[in-house]
Design a protein around this motif. Structure first.
Motif, PDB file in Angstrom:
ATOM      1  N   ASP A   1       0.848  -1.178   0.000  1.00 45.12           N
ATOM      2  CA  ASP A   1       0.000   0.000   0.000  1.00 45.12           C
ATOM      3  C   ASP A   1       0.890   1.237   0.000  1.00 45.12           C
ATOM      4  N   VAL A   2       0.564   2.203  -0.862  1.00 42.82           N
ATOM      5  CA  VAL A   2       1.348   3.434  -0.969  1.00 42.82           C
ATOM      6  C   VAL A   2       0.530   4.590  -0.397  1.00 42.82           C
ATOM      7  N   LEU A   3       1.066   5.217   0.657  1.00 43.62           N
ATOM      8  CA  LEU A   3       0.401   6.349   1.287  1.00 43.62           C
ATOM      9  C   LEU A   3       0.834   7.624   0.567  1.00 43.62           C
ATOM     10  N   ALA A   4      -0.039   8.135  -0.324  1.00 44.32           N
ATOM     11  CA  ALA A   4       0.310   9.294  -1.148  1.00 44.32           C
ATOM     12  C   ALA A   4       0.016  10.612  -0.451  1.00 44.32           C
ATOM     13  N   VAL A   5      -1.099  10.672   0.275  1.00 44.75           N
ATOM     14  CA  VAL A   5      -1.479  11.859   1.044  1.00 44.75           C
ATOM     15  C   VAL A   5      -1.832  11.400   2.445  1.00 44.75           C
ATOM     16  N   ASP A   6      -1.213  12.031   3.438  1.00 45.11           N
ATOM     17  CA  ASP A   6      -1.259  11.513   4.805  1.00 45.11           C
ATOM     18  C   ASP A   6      -1.888  12.525   5.777  1.00 45.11           C
ATOM     19  N   LYS A   7      -3.195  12.379   6.028  1.00 41.92           N
ATOM     20  CA  LYS A   7      -3.920  13.205   7.013  1.00 41.92           C
ATOM     21  C   LYS A   7      -3.600  14.695   6.840  1.00 41.92           C
ATOM     22  N   LEU A   8      -3.854  15.163   5.643  1.00 45.70           N
ATOM     23  CA  LEU A   8      -3.528  16.547   5.292  1.00 45.70           C
ATOM     24  C   LEU A   8      -4.641  17.491   5.741  1.00 45.70           C
ATOM     25  N   ASN A   9      -4.251  18.605   6.361  1.00 47.04           N
ATOM     26  CA  ASN A   9      -5.199  19.624   6.812  1.00 47.04           C
ATOM     27  C   ASN A   9      -4.792  20.981   6.259  1.00 47.04           C
TER      28      ASN A   9
END
Length: 341
Positions: free
Chosen positions: A17-25
């Motif tokens: 699994d590739v985490l491209a965007v991580d809990k962005l605010n």
């Protein structure tokens, strides 16, 4: 205007699994030009495609004018997307259609009557500076003209937000500046909110009001462009700032300077706005028994005003040098002794 909460995107592959965007605010105000900058693989292109759900988020929320886009059905999303225009790095024009017909395409899909459609297209052709080119085909246009067609097409349905996905990366520097000037003009004339992603700090410096720096799917630093230029906290941000300020090898440069100018104190000065015109060096030389040697300096312009940096060597008796530095610190110019890299 735009509120982004814990936005996450995971791409699932056979291997991992590739985490491209991580809990962005993020929060983007109405009418501002907001830049998102990052190197390849930072997640910025995925982020901007999430904003209009060209990519489906794994989790999190995107609100546009208090409407939660992530909770909309496909039919309601089609309506909501009419408020979001998008332009692309490689233009994405229809090569078998003329400039006029390319711009008219989203109006056709929206069912706009022919007479209103023609009026709107002609208005947009004038707005983006393509008067007289309505019957031309994309193959007959320069790169900058193609991007102007893309901008006009993105504005066809009177969107409230314009998303720019590396919109100037395929253009030469002169054409890039002309497209950036056009975006500023559109922002001011239409009150349009623009979200712009790029890997070039020159683009951020020239037109953006605020900026977010992305790395590994996260926003690692954000704020007013001038503040970020003045006080870059993260190493990746300092690298981007050095793109504009002309010293990508800042660490090596400082090592060379410290090695060759040991006789005096090496300091870095930061000038902002009207302070860039301040005659600080000559003032210090008159007041104190020191020699001031300018090693490096540059001034650049941002939307919020001018910003300059200067590396200087101050040589003289220790007491005089300390007094000179103390005096500099009482002025509106920021003084950084033995600057960090």
């Amino acid at each position: 205007m735009i509120s982004i909460k814990d936005l996450t995107k995971v791409f699932k592959t056979k291997d991992q699994d590739v985490l491209a965007v991580d809990k962005l605010n993020l929060s983007i105000d109405k009418g501002e030009i907001y830049g998102v900058i990052g190197y390849s693989g930072a997640g910025k292109s995925t982020f901007i495609r999430l904003l209009n759900r060209l990519e489906e988020p794994t989790s999190g929320e995107i609100e546009l004018n208090d409407q939660n886009l992530t909770g909309l059905s496909k039919s309601k999303l089609r309506v909501a997307r009419q408020e979001i225009g998008m332009i692309f790095q490689h233009f994405n024009l229809l090569w078998s259609r003329t400039v006029f017909d390319n711009i008219a395409f989203p109006l056709e899909i929206a069912g706009v009557p022919k007479q209103k459609r023609e009026s709107r297209v002609n208005e947009l052709i004038d707005l983006v500076g393509l008067s007289g080119r309505g019957k031309s085909y994309p193959s007959q246009l320069s790169g900058g003209q193609k991007q102007r067609v893309g901008i006009a097409r993105a504005l066809a349905n009177n969107p409230k937000v314009l998303l720019c996905d590396e919109a100037t990366s395929a253009l030469d520097p002169e054409t890039t500046d002309s497209i950036l000037d056009l975006l500023v003009d559109i922002n001011e004339k239409l009150g349009l909110t623009i979200v712009l992603i790029t890997h070039e700090m020159h683009v951020i410096r020239k037109i953006c009001h605020r900026v977010a720096v992305m790395e590994s799917g996260k926003v690692v630093e954000s704020g007013d462009v001038l503040d970020v230029f003045l006080h870059p906290k993260e190493k990746v941000t300092k690298r981007f700032v050095d793109q504009v300020m002309g010293d990508p090898d800042r660490e090596n440069s400082l090592d060379v300077i410290n090695e060759n100018y040991r006789a005096g104190e090496v300091i870095q000065l930061h000038f902002v706005g009207e302070n860039t015109n301040q005659a600080l060096i000559s003032d210090v030389s008159r007041r104190f028994a020191v020699n001031v040697n300018i090693l490096h300096g540059k001034i650049t312009q941002t939307q919020k005003g001018a910003y300059g940096t200067m590396l200087v060597q101050i040589d003289g008796e220790e007491t005089e040098v300390k007094q000179a530095i103390a005096y500099m610190k009482t002025t509106s110019v920021e003084v950084e002794v033995s600057p960090d890299v």
